[in-house]
Motif scaffolding. Structure first.
Motif, PDB file in Angstrom:
ATOM      1  N   SER A   1       0.825  -1.197   0.000  1.00 49.94           N
ATOM      2  CA  SER A   1       0.000   0.000   0.000  1.00 49.94           C
ATOM      3  C   SER A   1       0.862   1.251   0.000  1.00 49.94           C
ATOM      4  O   SER A   1       1.785   1.386   0.817  1.00 49.94           O
ATOM      5  CB  SER A   1      -0.926   0.016   1.216  1.00 49.94           C
ATOM      6  N   ALA A   2       0.569   2.179  -0.896  1.00 51.43           N
ATOM      7  CA  ALA A   2       1.340   3.415  -0.985  1.00 51.43           C
ATOM      8  C   ALA A   2       1.095   4.341   0.193  1.00 51.43           C
ATOM      9  O   ALA A   2       1.821   5.314   0.369  1.00 51.43           O
ATOM     10  CB  ALA A   2       1.005   4.144  -2.284  1.00 51.43           C
ATOM     11  N   GLY A   3       0.100   4.049   1.011  1.00 52.27           N
ATOM     12  CA  GLY A   3      -0.197   4.896   2.158  1.00 52.27           C
ATOM     13  C   GLY A   3       0.549   4.510   3.412  1.00 52.27           C
ATOM     14  O   GLY A   3       0.401   5.173   4.448  1.00 52.27           O
ATOM     15  N   LYS A   4       1.370   3.448   3.362  1.00 51.72           N
ATOM     16  CA  LYS A   4       2.089   2.975   4.538  1.00 51.72           C
ATOM     17  C   LYS A   4       3.548   2.727   4.177  1.00 51.72           C
ATOM     18  O   LYS A   4       3.878   2.552   2.994  1.00 51.72           O
ATOM     19  CB  LYS A   4       1.476   1.657   5.039  1.00 51.72           C
ATOM     20  N   PRO A   5       4.439   2.672   5.191  1.00 44.97           N
ATOM     21  CA  PRO A   5       5.817   2.264   4.889  1.00 44.97           C
ATOM     22  C   PRO A   5       5.836   0.895   4.220  1.00 44.97           C
ATOM     23  O   PRO A   5       4.979   0.044   4.493  1.00 44.97           O
ATOM     24  CB  PRO A   5       6.481   2.220   6.273  1.00 44.97           C
ATOM     25  N   VAL A   6       6.804   0.684   3.348  1.00 44.62           N
ATOM     26  CA  VAL A   6       6.872  -0.545   2.560  1.00 44.62           C
ATOM     27  C   VAL A   6       6.875  -1.787   3.445  1.00 44.62           C
ATOM     28  O   VAL A   6       6.303  -2.821   3.088  1.00 44.62           O
ATOM     29  CB  VAL A   6       8.121  -0.518   1.657  1.00 44.62           C
ATOM     30  N   ASP A   7       7.514  -1.708   4.618  1.00 45.61           N
ATOM     31  CA  ASP A   7       7.639  -2.887   5.468  1.00 45.61           C
ATOM     32  C   ASP A   7       6.497  -3.056   6.460  1.00 45.61           C
ATOM     33  O   ASP A   7       6.575  -3.895   7.365  1.00 45.61           O
ATOM     34  CB  ASP A   7       8.980  -2.882   6.208  1.00 45.61           C
ATOM     35  N   ALA A   8       5.420  -2.291   6.299  1.00 46.72           N
ATOM     36  CA  ALA A   8       4.242  -2.493   7.142  1.00 46.72           C
ATOM     37  C   ALA A   8       3.589  -3.836   6.800  1.00 46.72           C
ATOM     38  O   ALA A   8       3.657  -4.291   5.656  1.00 46.72           O
ATOM     39  CB  ALA A   8       3.245  -1.353   6.936  1.00 46.72           C
ATOM     40  N   PRO A   9       2.964  -4.501   7.779  1.00 46.49           N
ATOM     41  CA  PRO A   9       2.316  -5.791   7.493  1.00 46.49           C
ATOM     42  C   PRO A   9       1.293  -5.659   6.362  1.00 46.49           C
ATOM     43  O   PRO A   9       0.543  -4.685   6.278  1.00 46.49           O
ATOM     44  CB  PRO A   9       1.630  -6.134   8.826  1.00 46.49           C
ATOM     45  N   GLY A  10       1.280  -6.657   5.464  1.00 49.10           N
ATOM     46  CA  GLY A  10       0.382  -6.629   4.315  1.00 49.10           C
ATOM     47  C   GLY A  10      -0.781  -7.584   4.475  1.00 49.10           C
ATOM     48  O   GLY A  10      -0.792  -8.440   5.368  1.00 49.10           O
ATOM     49  N   PRO A  11      -1.782  -7.501   3.589  1.00 51.21           N
ATOM     50  CA  PRO A  11      -3.008  -8.290   3.715  1.00 51.21           C
ATOM     51  C   PRO A  11      -2.998  -9.625   2.974  1.00 51.21           C
ATOM     52  O   PRO A  11      -3.954 -10.390   3.066  1.00 51.21           O
ATOM     53  CB  PRO A  11      -4.062  -7.366   3.109  1.00 51.21           C
ATOM     54  N   VAL A  12      -1.940  -9.907   2.204  1.00 48.65           N
ATOM     55  CA  VAL A  12      -1.941 -11.099   1.351  1.00 48.65           C
ATOM     56  C   VAL A  12      -1.502 -12.325   2.156  1.00 48.65           C
ATOM     57  O   VAL A  12      -0.535 -12.269   2.925  1.00 48.65           O
ATOM     58  CB  VAL A  12      -1.028 -10.910   0.130  1.00 48.65           C
ATOM     59  N   VAL A  13      -2.218 -13.441   1.962  1.00 46.28           N
ATOM     60  CA  VAL A  13      -1.867 -14.702   2.613  1.00 46.28           C
ATOM     61  C   VAL A  13      -1.487 -15.719   1.541  1.00 46.28           C
ATOM     62  O   VAL A  13      -1.963 -15.659   0.405  1.00 46.28           O
ATOM     63  CB  VAL A  13      -3.024 -15.245   3.477  1.00 46.28           C
ATOM     64  N   ALA A  14      -0.593 -16.623   1.930  1.00 45.68           N
ATOM     65  CA  ALA A  14      -0.150 -17.688   1.025  1.00 45.68           C
ATOM     66  C   ALA A  14      -0.599 -19.028   1.586  1.00 45.68           C
ATOM     67  O   ALA A  14      -0.268 -19.382   2.721  1.00 45.68           O
ATOM     68  CB  ALA A  14       1.365 -17.654   0.882  1.00 45.68           C
ATOM     69  N   GLU A  15      -1.367 -19.760   0.782  1.00 39.15           N
ATOM     70  CA  GLU A  15      -1.851 -21.074   1.193  1.00 39.15           C
ATOM     71  C   GLU A  15      -1.617 -22.063   0.062  1.00 39.15           C
ATOM     72  O   GLU A  15      -2.195 -21.921  -1.027  1.00 39.15           O
ATOM     73  CB  GLU A  15      -3.344 -21.006   1.541  1.00 39.15           C
ATOM     74  N   GLY A  16      -0.745 -23.025   0.320  1.00 36.21           N
ATOM     75  CA  GLY A  16      -0.459 -24.037  -0.694  1.00 36.21           C
ATOM     76  C   GLY A  16       0.082 -23.469  -1.979  1.00 36.21           C
ATOM     77  O   GLY A  16      -0.190 -23.996  -3.059  1.00 36.21           O
TER      78      GLY A  16
END
Length: 344
Positions: free
Chosen positions: A110-125
């Motif tokens: 998100s361009a509204g937060k620092p690059v290393d802020a936690p993101g919303p994407v999850v990885a499953e399989g």
């Protein structure tokens, strides 16, 4: 402190400024913004080799010099900034295609937060799911670097869907990136360390862009103060206007030293490089906003009209203030890095 560039850095800055003056005049910029398509500029930017200068041949200071000139010209820069941030984590082939072939890669953050802020994407399989709001340059991307589950994945643009968002500053673009079971290739890097490093680089480059915009707004304000008259004399003769211009000049010169030093500190990983990057983002971007407000006051209502150049830089500075984290966020990071001292 006054930072002195090397002869090569001076030559690069001046040459790039000259190129932008020829091929990215404010009239040309308005044309690209009016059509909603900066592709003609991006193609020339890549084909003439400027897009990759600094990212390949130099370091963060050279990139900061490029960002400063892009801000000074109000040139479309979403693809460039997104690409130079993503390139260090890309494999050689995609990195080359990104910087010299026009196949831009974009960090899905998100361009509204620092690059290393936690993101919303999850990885499953091996499948990635989630929506990342307000991704800078997403509409220009051929590939995305997606943080998920403590790892970074390279995802082709065809595997995601976009929802474009309008910005007041039309020299940049953002879109929401939607991943619905998209497949990606895991990148063999330390995601946490790389995102922290990219966050600092982003902070410095956005601050450099604000420096360039502030410098141009100062020039426009001084020039206009010699033309606009009240009570039969130029407004530039009024003490209050002189003070405003002098304050803007102090802002520009102090910002220049801060940005250049922060760029060198981050590149060399000086012991206090996090502090310098945080200070650059927080202070330069905030001061550029104040300079924008002063320049607009000196111009009056004409400064915000589409026909006047000032509005391009005013909006640019306002967006930079929030791009990859507000001054308040970076001031908090700055405070967290400082040692605690006992009360007197």
């Amino acid at each position: 402190m006054r930072w002195t560039l090397t002869e090569d850095q001076d030559l690069f800055r001046d040459a790039f400024r000259g190129w932008l003056e020829r091929f990215a005049s404010t009239e040309a910029v308005r044309g690209w913004l009016g059509s909603g398509d900066p592709a003609p500029f991006e193609r020339r930017f890549v084909e003439e080799g400027w897009f990759s200068v600094g990212s390949q041949d130099g370091g963060l200071l050279e990139l900061a010099l490029a960002a400063e000139q892009l801000g000074r010209a109000a040139a479309p820069s979403s693809a460039w900034l997104a690409s130079v941030l993503a390139a260090p984590v890309l494999p050689p082939g995609p990195a080359e295609a990104c910087l010299t072939g026009g196949e831009f890669a974009v960090l899905a953050v998100s361009a509204g937060k620092p690059v290393d802020a936690p993101g919303p994407v999850v990885a499953e399989g091996g499948a990635l799911s989630g929506t990342v709001p307000l991704v800078l340059g997403a509409d220009r991307a051929a590939r995305f670097v997606v943080p998920a589950g403590g790892r970074l994945y390279l995802v082709e643009a065809a595997a995601v869907s976009l929802t474009r968002r309008a910005l007041l500053d039309r020299t940049r673009s953002v879109a929401d990136v939607v991943l619905d079971g998209a497949r990606g290739t895991e990148l063999p890097v330390d995601a946490r360390a790389e995102l922290s490093r990219i966050a600092l680089r982003a902070a410095v480059l956005v601050a450099a862009d604000s420096l360039g915009a502030a410098e141009r707004m100062l020039e426009l304000a001084v020039e206009y103060s010699k033309q606009r008259q009240q009570f039969g004399v130029p407004i530039g003769s009024f003490q209050a206007v002189k003070h405003a211009a002098a304050t803007m000049l102090v802002t520009v010169e102090s910002a220049r030293s801060l940005v250049y030093y922060a760029a060198a500190a981050v590149e060399q990983e000086h012991e206090d490089f996090v502090l310098h990057a945080a200070a650059a983002k927080a202070q330069v971007c905030a001061e550029a906003v104040r300079a924008a407000d002063s320049a607009l006051t000196m111009h009056g209502a004409i400064g915000y009209t589409w026909e006047h150049d000032l509005q391009l830089f005013y909006k640019r500075a306002k967006l930079n203030d929030r791009l990859f984290g507000t001054p308040a966020v970076w001031n908090e990071r700055l405070a967290s890095e400082l040692p605690l001292l006992p009360a007197a």
